[in-house]
Design a protein around this motif. Structure first.
Motif, PDB file in Angstrom:
ATOM      1  N   LEU A  43      65.131  11.977  -3.113  1.00 30.97           N
ATOM      2  CA  LEU A  43      65.990  13.164  -3.178  1.00 30.97           C
ATOM      3  C   LEU A  43      66.106  13.737  -4.591  1.00 30.97           C
ATOM      4  CD1 LEU A  43      67.845  15.104  -1.653  1.00 30.97           C
ATOM      5  CD2 LEU A  43      69.735  13.534  -2.094  1.00 30.97           C
ATOM      6  N   GLU A  44      66.306  12.876  -5.564  1.00 30.98           N
ATOM      7  CA  GLU A  44      66.611  13.361  -6.906  1.00 30.98           C
ATOM      8  C   GLU A  44      65.400  13.922  -7.650  1.00 30.98           C
ATOM      9  OE1 GLU A  44      69.632  13.904  -7.847  1.00 30.98           O
ATOM     10  OE2 GLU A  44      70.225  13.065  -5.909  1.00 30.98           O
ATOM     11  N   ASP A  45      64.182  13.583  -7.231  1.00 35.83           N
ATOM     12  CA  ASP A  45      63.014  14.150  -7.916  1.00 35.83           C
ATOM     13  C   ASP A  45      62.286  15.167  -7.033  1.00 35.83           C
ATOM     14  OD1 ASP A  45      61.848  12.417  -6.118  1.00 35.83           O
ATOM     15  OD2 ASP A  45      60.923  11.117  -7.621  1.00 35.83           O
ATOM     16  N   SER A  46      63.004  15.713  -6.046  1.00 37.99           N
ATOM     17  CA  SER A  46      62.445  16.758  -5.186  1.00 37.99           C
ATOM     18  C   SER A  46      63.107  18.094  -5.496  1.00 37.99           C
ATOM     19  CB  SER A  46      62.688  16.435  -3.703  1.00 37.99           C
ATOM     20  OG  SER A  46      62.027  15.259  -3.304  1.00 37.99           O
ATOM     21  N   LEU A  47      62.328  19.165  -5.458  1.00 39.18           N
ATOM     22  CA  LEU A  47      62.902  20.502  -5.464  1.00 39.18           C
ATOM     23  C   LEU A  47      63.119  20.866  -4.009  1.00 39.18           C
ATOM     24  CD1 LEU A  47      63.693  22.994  -7.205  1.00 39.18           C
ATOM     25  CD2 LEU A  47      61.504  23.966  -6.513  1.00 39.18           C
ATOM     26  N   LEU A  48      64.378  21.023  -3.651  1.00 39.73           N
ATOM     27  CA  LEU A  48      64.757  21.292  -2.274  1.00 39.73           C
ATOM     28  C   LEU A  48      65.168  22.760  -2.165  1.00 39.73           C
ATOM     29  CD1 LEU A  48      65.073  19.578   0.337  1.00 39.73           C
ATOM     30  CD2 LEU A  48      67.468  19.297  -0.267  1.00 39.73           C
ATOM     31  N   ILE A  49      64.440  23.519  -1.347  1.00 39.13           N
ATOM     32  CA  ILE A  49      64.746  24.925  -1.115  1.00 39.13           C
ATOM     33  C   ILE A  49      65.240  25.065   0.318  1.00 39.13           C
ATOM     34  CG2 ILE A  49      63.837  27.282  -1.021  1.00 39.13           C
ATOM     35  CD1 ILE A  49      61.640  26.372  -2.983  1.00 39.13           C
ATOM     36  N   ILE A  50      66.386  25.696   0.486  1.00 36.99           N
ATOM     37  CA  ILE A  50      66.959  25.901   1.814  1.00 36.99           C
ATOM     38  C   ILE A  50      67.152  27.397   2.020  1.00 36.99           C
ATOM     39  CG2 ILE A  50      68.861  25.341   3.372  1.00 36.99           C
ATOM     40  CD1 ILE A  50      69.434  22.920   1.503  1.00 36.99           C
ATOM     41  N   THR A  51      66.582  27.923   3.083  1.00 36.18           N
ATOM     42  CA  THR A  51      66.665  29.355   3.305  1.00 36.18           C
ATOM     43  C   THR A  51      66.551  29.672   4.788  1.00 36.18           C
ATOM     44  OG1 THR A  51      65.782  31.506   2.585  1.00 36.18           O
ATOM     45  CG2 THR A  51      64.174  29.752   3.030  1.00 36.18           C
ATOM     46  N   THR A  52      66.609  30.937   5.098  1.00 36.88           N
ATOM     47  CA  THR A  52      66.407  31.413   6.461  1.00 36.88           C
ATOM     48  C   THR A  52      65.451  32.585   6.414  1.00 36.88           C
ATOM     49  OG1 THR A  52      67.533  32.208   8.447  1.00 36.88           O
ATOM     50  CG2 THR A  52      68.443  32.886   6.323  1.00 36.88           C
ATOM     51  N   ASP A  53      64.876  32.928   7.554  1.00 35.53           N
ATOM     52  CA  ASP A  53      63.846  33.968   7.549  1.00 35.53           C
ATOM     53  C   ASP A  53      64.402  35.355   7.807  1.00 35.53           C
ATOM     54  OD1 ASP A  53      64.476  33.220  10.168  1.00 35.53           O
ATOM     55  OD2 ASP A  53      62.488  33.693  10.939  1.00 35.53           O
ATOM     56  N   HIS A  54      65.467  35.455   8.582  1.00 31.65           N
ATOM     57  CA  HIS A  54      66.076  36.743   8.899  1.00 31.65           C
ATOM     58  C   HIS A  54      67.456  36.497   9.494  1.00 31.65           C
ATOM     59  CE1 HIS A  54      65.402  35.956  13.162  1.00 31.65           C
ATOM     60  NE2 HIS A  54      64.131  35.658  12.889  1.00 31.65           N
ATOM     61  N   GLY A  55      68.212  37.563   9.670  1.00 35.38           N
ATOM     62  CA  GLY A  55      69.490  37.471  10.353  1.00 35.38           C
ATOM     63  C   GLY A  55      69.367  38.038  11.751  1.00 35.38           C
ATOM     64  N   GLY A  56      70.346  38.826  12.151  1.00 35.01           N
ATOM     65  CA  GLY A  56      70.301  39.424  13.475  1.00 35.01           C
ATOM     66  C   GLY A  56      71.551  40.233  13.756  1.00 35.01           C
ATOM     67  N   GLY A  57      71.496  40.996  14.826  1.00 31.05           N
ATOM     68  CA  GLY A  57      72.645  41.795  15.217  1.00 31.05           C
ATOM     69  C   GLY A  57      72.767  43.110  14.485  1.00 31.05           C
ATOM     70  N   GLY A  58      71.697  43.513  13.798  1.00 34.82           N
ATOM     71  CA  GLY A  58      71.755  44.757  13.046  1.00 34.82           C
ATOM     72  C   GLY A  58      71.862  45.985  13.923  1.00 34.82           C
ATOM     73  N   LEU A  59      70.895  46.157  14.809  1.00 32.84           N
ATOM     74  CA  LEU A  59      70.909  47.276  15.740  1.00 32.84           C
ATOM     75  C   LEU A  59      71.164  46.822  17.171  1.00 32.84           C
ATOM     76  CD1 LEU A  59      67.881  49.390  14.429  1.00 32.84           C
ATOM     77  CD2 LEU A  59      70.303  49.552  13.785  1.00 32.84           C
ATOM     78  N   ASP A  60      70.958  45.537  17.406  1.00 29.26           N
ATOM     79  CA  ASP A  60      71.126  44.944  18.731  1.00 29.26           C
ATOM     80  C   ASP A  60      71.791  43.588  18.536  1.00 29.26           C
ATOM     81  OD1 ASP A  60      70.812  43.524  21.109  1.00 29.26           O
ATOM     82  OD2 ASP A  60      68.797  44.262  21.506  1.00 29.26           O
ATOM     83  N   ALA A  61      72.916  43.365  19.167  1.00 31.32           N
ATOM     84  CA  ALA A  61      73.679  42.130  18.975  1.00 31.32           C
ATOM     85  C   ALA A  61      72.872  40.878  19.273  1.00 31.32           C
ATOM     86  CB  ALA A  61      74.933  42.149  19.846  1.00 31.32           C
ATOM     87  N   PHE A  62      71.837  41.017  20.119  1.00 32.76           N
ATOM     88  CA  PHE A  62      71.060  39.863  20.548  1.00 32.76           C
ATOM     89  C   PHE A  62      69.631  39.857  19.990  1.00 32.76           C
ATOM     90  CE2 PHE A  62      74.344  40.715  23.649  1.00 32.76           C
ATOM     91  CZ  PHE A  62      74.888  39.472  23.902  1.00 32.76           C
ATOM     92  N   ASN A  63      69.400  40.639  18.950  1.00 34.67           N
ATOM     93  CA  ASN A  63      68.027  40.730  18.447  1.00 34.67           C
ATOM     94  C   ASN A  63      68.018  40.997  16.946  1.00 34.67           C
ATOM     95  OD1 ASN A  63      65.216  40.745  18.633  1.00 34.67           O
ATOM     96  ND2 ASN A  63      65.242  41.990  20.496  1.00 34.67           N
ATOM     97  N   HIS A  64      66.800  41.125  16.407  1.00 32.22           N
ATOM     98  CA  HIS A  64      66.583  41.392  14.982  1.00 32.22           C
ATOM     99  C   HIS A  64      65.260  42.127  14.848  1.00 32.22           C
ATOM    100  CE1 HIS A  64      63.666  38.056  15.042  1.00 32.22           C
ATOM    101  NE2 HIS A  64      64.561  37.412  15.772  1.00 32.22           N
ATOM    102  N   GLY A  65      64.851  42.403  13.632  1.00 31.09           N
ATOM    103  CA  GLY A  65      63.581  43.095  13.407  1.00 31.09           C
ATOM    104  C   GLY A  65      63.738  44.382  12.617  1.00 31.09           C
ATOM    105  N   SER A  66      64.963  44.898  12.534  1.00 34.43           N
ATOM    106  CA  SER A  66      65.201  46.157  11.836  1.00 34.43           C
ATOM    107  C   SER A  66      65.393  45.921  10.340  1.00 34.43           C
ATOM    108  CB  SER A  66      66.445  46.848  12.405  1.00 34.43           C
ATOM    109  OG  SER A  66      67.629  46.261  11.884  1.00 34.43           O
ATOM    110  N   ASP A  67      65.634  47.028   9.614  1.00 33.60           N
ATOM    111  CA  ASP A  67      65.952  46.907   8.200  1.00 33.60           C
ATOM    112  C   ASP A  67      67.455  47.059   7.963  1.00 33.60           C
ATOM    113  OD1 ASP A  67      66.236  49.579   8.730  1.00 33.60           O
ATOM    114  OD2 ASP A  67      64.944  50.282   7.094  1.00 33.60           O
TER     115      ASP A  67
END
Length: 275
Positions: A195-219
């Motif tokens: 753990l201590e000698d690793s670079l750990l990156i935590i992220t996500t690829d996208h969110g959702g609910g922008g134009l459609d509460a149940f979807n994503h893909g927009s800007d």
């Protein structure tokens, strides 16, 4: 250049579809992991904000129309090994042919249409609940791994089924479950002395609910704004991550591995992130 004696490996943990809603959920393991690191809820993903385009840009360091991972996924074909937009795995393998690398994903197209077919690379696809124990077993038996990518999918599935965002109880519960799974992966790293000698990156690829509460893909901001954080040797907790893009993950990973960042990449290394 970051010293290899400081960072032994880079591990990217991706939570599909979590956007910036991580801050609305209970995430005790992330809170602990990133306490000494740096994080932002104002990073941006690429457009269209779909998984093929987004994970492709994270792993290849370029905009979607250059890596075309989404095209390969749609056509059910493997990512070409001779592409002018190589992934971070292919770059590492070319620089260090004996390097150990792995990808563990719930969404199988990532290990075919986004990551090249690389001899000797460990690739594994399974549902999240099966994936996490497999990651732990792999880490305990492969202490020499230099690069690993993980994608957890249940949060995005919950968003599509129950709706994205702070108003969806089931969606927020899925984020908390993903947080616990990241805690399990971190425990495996700790038990393996990695753990201590690793670079750990935590992220996500996208969110959702922008134009459609149940979807994503927009800007729309809810679709395209994401969480990004990292911890490890040399990480500056005061680094300014304003303007950070999902693509910059590739630049951070390559630099941390002691390799030059390709000059033609759209990805940039955030100034002052790694000392």
């Amino acid at each position: 250049m970051v010293s290899k004696k400081d960072i032994k490996r880079v591990i990217i943990l991706g939570i599909d579809g979590a956007g910036t809603f991580i801050r609305e959920a209970q995430t005790p393991y992330l809170d602990i992991l990133l306490a000494g690191g740096v994080q932002t809820h104002l990073a941006r993903t690429v457009y269209p904000s779909n998984s093929g385009e987004c994970w492709g840009s994270l792993l290849h360091g370029v905009v979607p129309n250059r890596h075309e991972s989404h095209v390969h996924i749609q056509k059910n074909r493997s990512f070409p090994v001779d592409s002018m937009a190589p992934s971070i795995f292919r770059i590492l393998r070319k620089a260090r042919p004996d390097s150990t690398m792995a990808a563990f994903v719930s969404w199988k197209p990532i290990i075919t249409g986004v990551i090249e077919d690389i001899d000797g690379m460990n690739k594994y696809a399974a549902p999240d609940e099966e994936l996490v124990p497999a990651i732990g077993a792999y880490l305990r038996s492969n202490p020499g791994v230099e690069l690993m990518f993980v994608q957890l999918d249940d949060v995005d599935a919950a968003g599509h089924r129950h709706g994205y965002g702070e108003g969806s109880t089931e969606y927020l519960k899925a984020i908390t479950r993903a947080d616990k799974q990241i805690g399990e992966i971190s425990k495996a790293l700790l038990e393996a002395g990695m753990l201590e000698d690793s670079l750990l990156i935590i992220t996500t690829d996208h969110g959702g609910g922008g134009l459609d509460a149940f979807n994503h893909g927009s800007d729309a901001p809810r679709d395209i704004t994401i969480f990004w954080g990292c911890r490890g040797p040399g990480v500056n907790p005061e680094a300014n991550l304003l303007g950070l893009s999902i693509m910059d993950t590739a630049a951070v990973a390559i630099h941390a591995l002691g390799l030059p960042i390709p000059r033609d990449w759209d990805a940039k290394l955030p100034a002052g992130l790694l000392n």
